[in-house]
Design a protein around this motif. Structure first.
Motif, PDB file in Angstrom:
ATOM      1  N   HIS A 158       4.083   7.177   5.636  1.00 38.49           N
ATOM      2  CA  HIS A 158       2.802   7.599   6.209  1.00 38.49           C
ATOM      3  C   HIS A 158       2.130   6.535   7.072  1.00 38.49           C
ATOM      4  CE1 HIS A 158       0.522   5.353   3.148  1.00 38.49           C
ATOM      5  NE2 HIS A 158      -0.542   5.605   3.855  1.00 38.49           N
ATOM      6  N   ASP A 159       2.459   5.269   6.874  1.00 35.78           N
ATOM      7  CA  ASP A 159       1.824   4.216   7.676  1.00 35.78           C
ATOM      8  C   ASP A 159       2.802   3.514   8.624  1.00 35.78           C
ATOM      9  OD1 ASP A 159      -0.806   4.472   7.006  1.00 35.78           O
ATOM     10  OD2 ASP A 159      -0.889   2.789   5.610  1.00 35.78           O
TER      11      ASP A 159
ATOM     12  N   HIS B 171       0.841  -1.202   0.000  1.00 36.81           N
ATOM     13  CA  HIS B 171       0.000   0.000   0.000  1.00 36.81           C
ATOM     14  C   HIS B 171       0.879   1.256   0.000  1.00 36.81           C
ATOM     15  CE1 HIS B 171      -2.886   3.014   1.267  1.00 36.81           C
ATOM     16  NE2 HIS B 171      -2.164   3.240   2.348  1.00 36.81           N
TER      17      HIS B 171
ATOM     18  N   ASP C 241      -3.456   8.455  -0.555  1.00 32.75           N
ATOM     19  CA  ASP C 241      -3.686   7.346   0.383  1.00 32.75           C
ATOM     20  C   ASP C 241      -5.120   6.856   0.230  1.00 32.75           C
ATOM     21  OD1 ASP C 241      -3.518   5.621   2.582  1.00 32.75           O
ATOM     22  OD2 ASP C 241      -3.955   7.209   4.034  1.00 32.75           O
TER      23      ASP C 241
HETATM   24 MG    MG Z   1      -2.370   4.484   4.247  1.00 30.97          MG
END
Ligand code: MG
Length: 335
Positions: A71-72, A42, A167
């Motif tokens: 970001h994750d 992702h 996202d």
């Molecule tokens: Mg994400």
């Protein structure tokens, strides 16, 4: 040879937290099938989209890519339900949230060289990880903590807002894909979605792979066009926002509702998530009762940090499968 943001990107890719994303759940537990998306896949998909959008808008694609890849990083095992359970366990101890944890990882926890600056990323990248709510008392680096909320938001680079939009585009389209592959989302129902119909009309086919690719294309082009206009309108008092146009915003809202009803809250997903959350709590409780069970580098922190935060950092860093492999004392069964 590299710009500052390219260096950020490389440091993120070389971090252990990034490698662990390979075994963290996106929606379906990462070990359920080899073709379902893990958080690493992702993140790579978001990075590729954000880079493309930033390039089209003559913004900084290296910054967009670095932020997207990171970001994750702060996601705990078992997705958003895992996040809620950890936040609950951390009530009164500064709480837990994945965005804030991401900043904590790059600033504090990834301390490969022991110099106390973590990955030592640029302020722009670090600020970009701090979107959304930060729990009261959550331990961040002093420079991020001292920054008043409003100023922090204004200092968010537009690239961070683009990553946020990408996202959403990535997870909506890819979760729909994974949901259909898993046999949990019915194709005839997906065909009713506005965006599916638009993509089918444009491609002249109902083939899911082609339609899904076109759906992403529609949303990305809309994002570029809308943000381009927002950039032209923006001035010092009104920083630009990255947004979808109203038609695409409505279509994505419809998709999110659809996925919530048919995929995110499906029994198969919920059963796995609940089991994972119970494991988080059982592991937390067991280690709180017996901190000697912590690995040495976490035990060392006990001298100067609260036990709960150390447990939270340790468990949040676990992959889904590592968490499930933890042996627990016989008394700590599921709730
Ligand atoms: Mg994400």
């Amino acid at each position: 040879m590299r710009t500052a943001f390219q260096r950020d990107r490389d440091r993120i890719i070389h971090s252990r937290a990034f490698r662990r994303l390979q075994h963290k759940t996106q929606v379906l537990a990462a070990f359920e099938g080899d073709h379902f998306r893990s958080r690493m896949i992702h993140s790579l998909e978001v990075a590729q989209m954000a880079r493309g959008v930033a390039t089209a808008l003559h913004l900084n694609p290296d910054l967009a890519e670095a932020v997207a890849l990171a970001h994750d990083l702060g996601h705990p095992p078992f997705g958003h339900m895992g996040e809620e359970r950890l936040n609950h366990l951390m009530t009164g101890h500064g709480g837990f949230r994945h965005n804030a944890q991401g900043a904590r990882i790059v600033d504090v926890l990834e301390d490969r060289y022991g110099h106390g600056f973590g990955l030592n990323l640029t302020l722009a990248t670090r600020c970009s990880l701090l979107k959304g709510k930060i729990p009261e008392g959550f331990p961040l680096s002093d420079d991020l903590l001292d920054e008043p909320r409003v100023r922090r938001r204004h200092r968010l680079p537009i690239e961070a807002l683009i990553v946020d939009r990408c996202d959403k585009i990535a997870y909506l389209c890819h979760d729909l894909d994974d949901g259909m592959r898993a046999g949990m989302v019915r194709r005839d129902e997906a065909r009713e979605l506005t965006l599916w119909q638009q993509a089918r009309d444009r491609t002249g086919t109902d083939d899911p792979s082609r339609v899904l690719s076109e759906m992403i294309s529609i949303l990305i082009h809309d994002l570029v066009a809308e943000t381009d206009q927002a950039l032209a309108r923006a001035d010092a008092d009104a920083p630009p926002r990255a947004e979808q146009g109203s038609a695409c915003a409505a279509a994505t809202a419809e998709m999110l509702e659809f996925l919530r009803a048919n995929f995110y809250r499906a029994e198969r997903v919920m059963v796995a998530m609940r089991q994972g959350c119970d494991r988080i709590e059982a592991t937390f409780d067991a280690l709180r009762a017996e901190p000697a069970g912590l690995p040495e580098r976490h035990r060392e922190r006990l001298e100067h940090e609260p036990l709960e935060r150390i447990l939270c950092d340790y468990i949040a860093g676990m992959t889904d499968r590592f968490l499930l492999q933890q042996s627990l004392p016989p008394s700590s069964g599921p709730r």
